[in-house]
Design a protein around this motif. Sequence first.
Motif, PDB file in Angstrom:
ATOM      1  N   LYS B  23       0.816  -1.212   0.000  1.00  0.00           N
ATOM      2  CA  LYS B  23       0.000   0.000   0.000  1.00  0.00           C
ATOM      3  C   LYS B  23       0.850   1.262   0.000  1.00  0.00           C
ATOM      4  O   LYS B  23       0.594   2.192  -0.742  1.00  0.00           O
ATOM      5  CB  LYS B  23      -0.927  -0.009   1.218  1.00  0.00           C
ATOM      6  N   LEU B  25       3.623   3.765  -0.908  1.00  0.00           N
ATOM      7  CA  LEU B  25       4.393   3.916  -2.144  1.00  0.00           C
ATOM      8  C   LEU B  25       5.889   3.762  -1.907  1.00  0.00           C
ATOM      9  O   LEU B  25       6.608   3.258  -2.767  1.00  0.00           O
ATOM     10  CB  LEU B  25       4.115   5.282  -2.762  1.00  0.00           C
ATOM     11  N   ALA B  29       8.568   1.296  -3.800  1.00  0.00           N
ATOM     12  CA  ALA B  29       9.849   1.663  -4.415  1.00  0.00           C
ATOM     13  C   ALA B  29      10.951   0.713  -3.943  1.00  0.00           C
ATOM     14  O   ALA B  29      11.785   0.270  -4.734  1.00  0.00           O
ATOM     15  CB  ALA B  29      10.199   3.109  -4.078  1.00  0.00           C
ATOM     16  N   LEU B  66      15.143   7.956  -8.872  1.00  0.00           N
ATOM     17  CA  LEU B  66      14.191   8.843  -9.544  1.00  0.00           C
ATOM     18  C   LEU B  66      12.769   8.583  -9.034  1.00  0.00           C
ATOM     19  O   LEU B  66      12.004   9.514  -8.773  1.00  0.00           O
ATOM     20  CB  LEU B  66      14.285   8.587 -11.041  1.00  0.00           C
ATOM     21  N   ILE B  67      12.438   7.289  -8.855  1.00  0.00           N
ATOM     22  CA  ILE B  67      11.100   6.933  -8.386  1.00  0.00           C
ATOM     23  C   ILE B  67      10.877   7.465  -6.971  1.00  0.00           C
ATOM     24  O   ILE B  67       9.825   8.038  -6.656  1.00  0.00           O
ATOM     25  CB  ILE B  67      10.908   5.403  -8.458  1.00  0.00           C
ATOM     26  N   ALA B  70      10.266  11.138  -7.135  1.00  0.00           N
ATOM     27  CA  ALA B  70       8.923  11.454  -7.628  1.00  0.00           C
ATOM     28  C   ALA B  70       7.884  11.200  -6.545  1.00  0.00           C
ATOM     29  O   ALA B  70       6.950  11.992  -6.377  1.00  0.00           O
ATOM     30  CB  ALA B  70       8.613  10.625  -8.874  1.00  0.00           C
ATOM     31  N   ILE B  71       8.051  10.099  -5.764  1.00  0.00           N
ATOM     32  CA  ILE B  71       7.091   9.801  -4.698  1.00  0.00           C
ATOM     33  C   ILE B  71       7.097  10.917  -3.651  1.00  0.00           C
ATOM     34  O   ILE B  71       6.047  11.402  -3.216  1.00  0.00           O
ATOM     35  CB  ILE B  71       7.426   8.444  -4.057  1.00  0.00           C
ATOM     36  N   LEU B  73       8.125  14.043  -4.064  1.00  0.00           N
ATOM     37  CA  LEU B  73       7.684  15.332  -4.608  1.00  0.00           C
ATOM     38  C   LEU B  73       6.178  15.376  -4.796  1.00  0.00           C
ATOM     39  O   LEU B  73       5.589  16.454  -4.784  1.00  0.00           O
ATOM     40  CB  LEU B  73       8.375  15.596  -5.942  1.00  0.00           C
ATOM     41  N   THR B  74       5.521  14.214  -4.986  1.00  0.00           N
ATOM     42  CA  THR B  74       4.073  14.225  -5.162  1.00  0.00           C
ATOM     43  C   THR B  74       3.351  13.834  -3.880  1.00  0.00           C
ATOM     44  O   THR B  74       2.178  13.517  -3.928  1.00  0.00           O
ATOM     45  CB  THR B  74       3.654  13.255  -6.274  1.00  0.00           C
ATOM     46  N   ARG B  75       4.034  13.887  -2.766  1.00  0.00           N
ATOM     47  CA  ARG B  75       3.456  13.525  -1.470  1.00  0.00           C
ATOM     48  C   ARG B  75       2.745  12.174  -1.545  1.00  0.00           C
ATOM     49  O   ARG B  75       1.644  12.002  -1.029  1.00  0.00           O
ATOM     50  CB  ARG B  75       2.477  14.603  -0.997  1.00  0.00           C
ATOM     51  N   GLY B  76       3.398  11.212  -2.235  1.00  0.00           N
ATOM     52  CA  GLY B  76       2.789   9.902  -2.388  1.00  0.00           C
ATOM     53  C   GLY B  76       2.845   9.064  -1.129  1.00  0.00           C
ATOM     54  O   GLY B  76       2.270   7.976  -1.086  1.00  0.00           O
ATOM     55  N   PRO B  80      -4.087   7.303   0.115  1.00  0.00           N
ATOM     56  CA  PRO B  80      -5.344   7.877  -0.358  1.00  0.00           C
ATOM     57  C   PRO B  80      -6.520   7.296   0.423  1.00  0.00           C
ATOM     58  O   PRO B  80      -6.466   6.171   0.911  1.00  0.00           O
ATOM     59  CB  PRO B  80      -5.390   7.490  -1.834  1.00  0.00           C
TER      60      PRO B  80
END
Lengths: 104, 166
Positions: B23, B25, B29, B66-67, B70-71, B73-76, B80
């Motif tokens: 669940k 992120l 990774a 990189l992943i 990105a996680i 930077l997008t508050r992953g 949700p």
Amino acid sequence: MTTPLAGYLLVAALLFAIGLGGALVRRNAILVLIGIELMLNAANLNLIAFWRFGPHPEALTGMMFAIFSIAVAAAEAAVGLGLVIAIYRHTNTAELDKIDRMKG
Amino acid sequence: MNAVFYILAALTLAGGLATVLLKQLVHCALAVTVAFAGLALLFLQLDAQFAGFAQILVYIGAVAILIVFAILLTRGSELPKDGVFSKTWFLGLVIAAAVFAVLGWAVLASVSAVPQQNAVPSVTVRDIGIALVGRYVLPLEIVALLLTAATIGAVIVAMHEKERPR
């Protein structure tokens, strides 16, 4: 009795299916990109396995294909994650089913 | 088929499954990094040393980092509210299973027709380098151009848009 080649090809097929499932099932855009990376990696495993067990490995065809595929996958990951960050900046979400601005 | 192959295959597939199912992120990774490492070891097991180390350098060294970027930077890392799987998850599962069934059937039905040699290919990094600047020099140049364009493109796409001057 399966040959070593069949073993590697089955592992690659299973990994491809896992990546495809991840790309289809998850809602987060980054996870979809990771699923695509897994599929590309499964294809690379196929190429290397055919290079190793096929005729004429000294011609390096499958090996070269895999190396170029790794390079293209790296470029794809960079552009894809850049797009995800740009979309997140516009819509404040990376959930794919909430990005429906172009839905009619 | 030896024990090493089974262990590496299990490691790779477990990493892939964990990537798809976990669940958080950040855990995904980490799991995909395990899958990449297992693939690199499978490449080494296939006597493709150069491809194995290129896999480690490119995937574990660059793509995994990189992943993670990105996680973050997008508050992953925040879960949700309405679940991590899409509403059509069952359809996706069916499609993936069907694809695996077709691929597995094709492999098992046709693999005995493929000529197979088990001798270890004697290919050195020197041979690969000579082939890269000899027979494969045009693809090499195109990949160089593609990587340059992708780097510039990724920076431009992810860059902050400046306020337009009035």
